[in-house]
Design a protein around this motif. Structure first.
Motif, PDB file in Angstrom:
ATOM      1  N   THR A   5     -29.357 -67.205 -76.558  1.00 35.84           N
ATOM      2  CA  THR A   5     -28.103 -67.630 -77.148  1.00 35.84           C
ATOM      3  C   THR A   5     -27.462 -68.692 -76.272  1.00 35.84           C
ATOM      4  N   ASP A  31     -31.979 -47.142 -75.543  1.00 34.46           N
ATOM      5  CA  ASP A  31     -32.193 -48.514 -75.074  1.00 34.46           C
ATOM      6  C   ASP A  31     -31.138 -48.927 -74.058  1.00 34.46           C
ATOM      7  N   VAL A  39     -29.133 -52.543 -73.126  1.00 38.85           N
ATOM      8  CA  VAL A  39     -28.846 -53.934 -73.480  1.00 38.85           C
ATOM      9  C   VAL A  39     -28.202 -54.592 -72.270  1.00 38.85           C
ATOM     10  N   ALA A  80     -24.814 -62.845 -81.118  1.00 33.84           N
ATOM     11  CA  ALA A  80     -26.003 -62.365 -80.397  1.00 33.84           C
ATOM     12  C   ALA A  80     -25.732 -61.016 -79.758  1.00 33.84           C
ATOM     13  N   VAL A 106     -29.917 -60.305 -73.553  1.00 29.25           N
ATOM     14  CA  VAL A 106     -29.203 -61.402 -74.202  1.00 29.25           C
ATOM     15  C   VAL A 106     -28.825 -62.397 -73.107  1.00 29.25           C
ATOM     16  N   GLU A 141     -28.454 -53.171 -83.088  1.00 27.46           N
ATOM     17  CA  GLU A 141     -29.858 -52.844 -83.324  1.00 27.46           C
ATOM     18  C   GLU A 141     -30.448 -51.936 -82.246  1.00 27.46           C
ATOM     19  N   ALA A 142     -29.722 -51.679 -81.191  1.00 28.62           N
ATOM     20  CA  ALA A 142     -30.248 -50.869 -80.090  1.00 28.62           C
ATOM     21  C   ALA A 142     -30.304 -49.401 -80.471  1.00 28.62           C
ATOM     22  N   ARG A 158     -37.258 -56.997 -75.518  1.00 26.78           N
ATOM     23  CA  ARG A 158     -36.727 -57.871 -76.565  1.00 26.78           C
ATOM     24  C   ARG A 158     -35.792 -58.871 -75.910  1.00 26.78           C
ATOM     25  N   VAL A 162     -33.345 -54.641 -73.712  1.00 30.17           N
ATOM     26  CA  VAL A 162     -33.000 -55.792 -74.549  1.00 30.17           C
ATOM     27  C   VAL A 162     -32.147 -56.743 -73.705  1.00 30.17           C
ATOM     28  N   VAL A 168     -26.493 -57.978 -71.077  1.00 30.93           N
ATOM     29  CA  VAL A 168     -25.885 -59.250 -71.479  1.00 30.93           C
ATOM     30  C   VAL A 168     -25.655 -60.040 -70.199  1.00 30.93           C
ATOM     31  N   ALA A 209     -27.630 -57.435 -80.748  1.00 29.40           N
ATOM     32  CA  ALA A 209     -28.318 -56.628 -79.736  1.00 29.40           C
ATOM     33  C   ALA A 209     -27.776 -55.203 -79.694  1.00 29.40           C
ATOM     34  N   ILE A 234     -33.052 -62.054 -76.687  1.00 31.18           N
ATOM     35  CA  ILE A 234     -32.247 -62.837 -77.622  1.00 31.18           C
ATOM     36  C   ILE A 234     -31.677 -64.025 -76.845  1.00 31.18           C
TER      37      ILE A 234
END
Length: 521
Positions: free
Chosen positions: A430, A480, A482, A468, A401, A475-476, A426, A399, A484, A472, A428
């Motif tokens: 921002t 997963d 993430v 954001a 961001v 919902e991970a 995924r 994911v 950033v 992230a 996101i």
């Protein structure tokens, strides 16, 4: 605290740098003594020479009165600044000297006032689009492992013999740089590891320092709002490898620009510059895995450096990604090029845990389930490297961001969007730092490019960056990752000229706390 330096007379400085006294300068101005140089009136201390020149928004001569009130004993400006002063009375009666080009003379003049401190230090400079900060930290880590007292100047912070403070610019302004180097000499610093930006090189901020060893990481599209073209951007970086700015050089030749720079250096100063690579078997130094293949692991990336003469050095880095192996290899070869023997460096690094410094906001892992990583990647090349480093070790979804900076090189935006949807499961989109550009316009450009490139991709818009990050992280799934990306260590977000506190790492930790923080670091 700036180390005490012998005072220089204003007359000596005027003669040495061809500075003309303004009409009406007080009698005996030549005997006025100068202890320091500042171009920011807020940093002036008694005995300083204040330099007022053209700035990004206003001419510095407008602040001459405030500088004199703070203790400046003289003012240096240009003809336009002299007009703004309107006569010596505007400088509160202190002497005024005039130079046609104040920025060009400021570094050499400040170096003279502070006693040419760079000549007392062993100096290492790192330039390139990506990896400067990490490589500089690795350099300082290696030098400390060798028992040296070190200084560090870079994007994240300035450190003087272990004492740190946040940095205002990647490379300080000329007068501030010389004052800082004098501070380091006074604190007993022996070795300096310094990031040198293309802006600093183009504007002459590091002049007249001649670095003992310069290093080049790579070059990808960035800062074209300042340089105009990639060719001009490359030329600024390459200027660090001229004999006027460095004695020896180490060039990472993993990309075309590095190979081009190495060819230029070999032609113009043969023997002064060595090459290092993780891919090119013909480089002077090759970084090779200990195992048969490079391992895509988040920690403990072991490698060996092999010179074309057969000399070998074994070490490791715990920072993820092959690009960090390249950064570590560059740092190690820079130390070797300074005259340190492999037989001394290898055991020193082994005792220090390899080339694994803590680098704030650079592939900084804040939790493990889910894995959450904060990185400064803010251009296409850096974003691609970060995604490629994390992808092989992500069991679940990756994911991402990210956003794009406003009022900067807009051509990066569609390329970053393509990297995002190609590499992440995924995305996101921002805000980053909108600056003076409408944030919704920036997001719209990024979103449009992402959806045009990959119509079926999972791409969402969450305008508020803190929100954001929360989305992230919450919902991970535990498996997963993430990422950033974009701001790294930064703690201020600028929106329409107003600074707002925003630290991606704080927001990640807050989101992890909402999950229970079971795997937070």
């Amino acid at each position: 605290m700036i180390a005490a330096q012998p005072a220089r007379s204003l007359g000596d400085l005027a003669a040495a740098f061809e500075l003309a006294p303004a009409p009406g300068s007080p009698p005996g101005w030549q005997a006025v003594t100068v202890h320091g140089v500042r171009a920011d009136n807020r940093r002036v201390t008694p005995g300083d020479l204040f330099a007022g020149h053209v700035g990004g928004h206003v001419h510095g001569a407008r602040f001459a009165g405030a500088a004199v009130d703070a203790g400046a004993v003289a003012v240096l400006t240009d003809p336009a600044g002299l007009d703004l002063l309107g006569g010596p009375e505007q400088a509160r009666g202190v002497p005024v000297l005039v130079a046609q080009d104040v920025p060009a003379v400021l570094g050499p003049l400040a170096a003279a006032v502070y006693g040419r401190p760079a000549e007392t230090l062993r100096t290492f400079a790192v330039t390139g689009t990506n990896g400067k900060t990490t490589t500089a930290y690795m350099l300082e880590h290696a030098l400390r492992a060798l028992g040296r007292t070190t200084g560090l100047i870079g994007t994240v912070e300035v450190r003087v013999a272990g004492r740190g403070q946040p940095a205002a610019l990647t490379t300080p302004q000329p007068a501030d740089l010389q004052a800082l180097l004098a501070d380091m000499v006074g604190a007993g610093v022996q070795d300096l590891a310094m990031e040198v930006s293309s802006h600093a090189l183009g504007l002459g901020r590091v002049d007249p320092v001649v670095f003992d060893v310069a290093g080049f990481t790579n070059l990808t599209q960035d800062h074209l709002d300042f340089h105009g073209t990639l060719e001009d951007y490359f030329a600024a970086k390459a200027s660090l490898f001229t004999s006027a700015r460095s004695r020896r050089g180490v060039v990472l030749v993993d990309d075309d620009w590095g190979r081009r720079l190495a060819q230029v250096c070999e032609r113009e100063r043969p023997g002064d510059v060595v090459t290092v690579s993780t891919t090119d078997a013909d480089a002077d130094w090759r970084a090779e895995p200990h195992d048969a293949d490079w391992r895509a692991e988040p920690h403990d990336t072991d490698f060996r450096l092999v010179h074309r003469d057969g000399t070998t050095l074994r070490t490791s880095t715990g920072l993820p990604g092959r690009f960090n192996v390249a950064n570590a290899a560059l740092a190690a070869v820079m130390v070797l090029t300074s005259g340190v023997a492999p037989g001394d460096l290898e055991p020193a690094l082994a005792a220090a845990g390899g080339l694994t410094p803590t680098v704030p906001g650079r592939m900084e892992e804040l939790s493990t389930r889910p894995r959450v990583v904060v990185d400064f990647a803010h251009n296409p090349g850096a974003l691609a490297q970060a995604v490629e480093a994390l992808r092989p070790t992500t069991a679940g979804r990756l994911v991402l961001v990210f956003g794009a900076t406003g009022s900067r090189d807009t051509a990066k935006r569609p390329e970053m969007a393509q990297v995002a949807v190609d590499g992440a499961d995924r995305v996101i989109v921002t805000d980053d730092d909108p600056h003076d550009e409408p944030a919704e316009q920036i997001r719209a450009e990024v979103l449009a490019a992402a959806r045009a490139h990959a119509p079926g991709a999972d791409v969402r818009e969450v305008a508020d960056r803190a929100e954001a990050i929360r989305v992230a992280v919450l919902e991970a799934d535990p498996a997963d990752t993430v990422l950033v990306a974009g701001r790294g260590h930064e703690t201020v977000q600028e929106i329409s000229g107003v600074d707002h506190h925003l630290d991606d790492r704080e927001e990640v930790r807050a989101a992890l706390a909402l999950r229970g923080g079971e795997s937070a670091r």
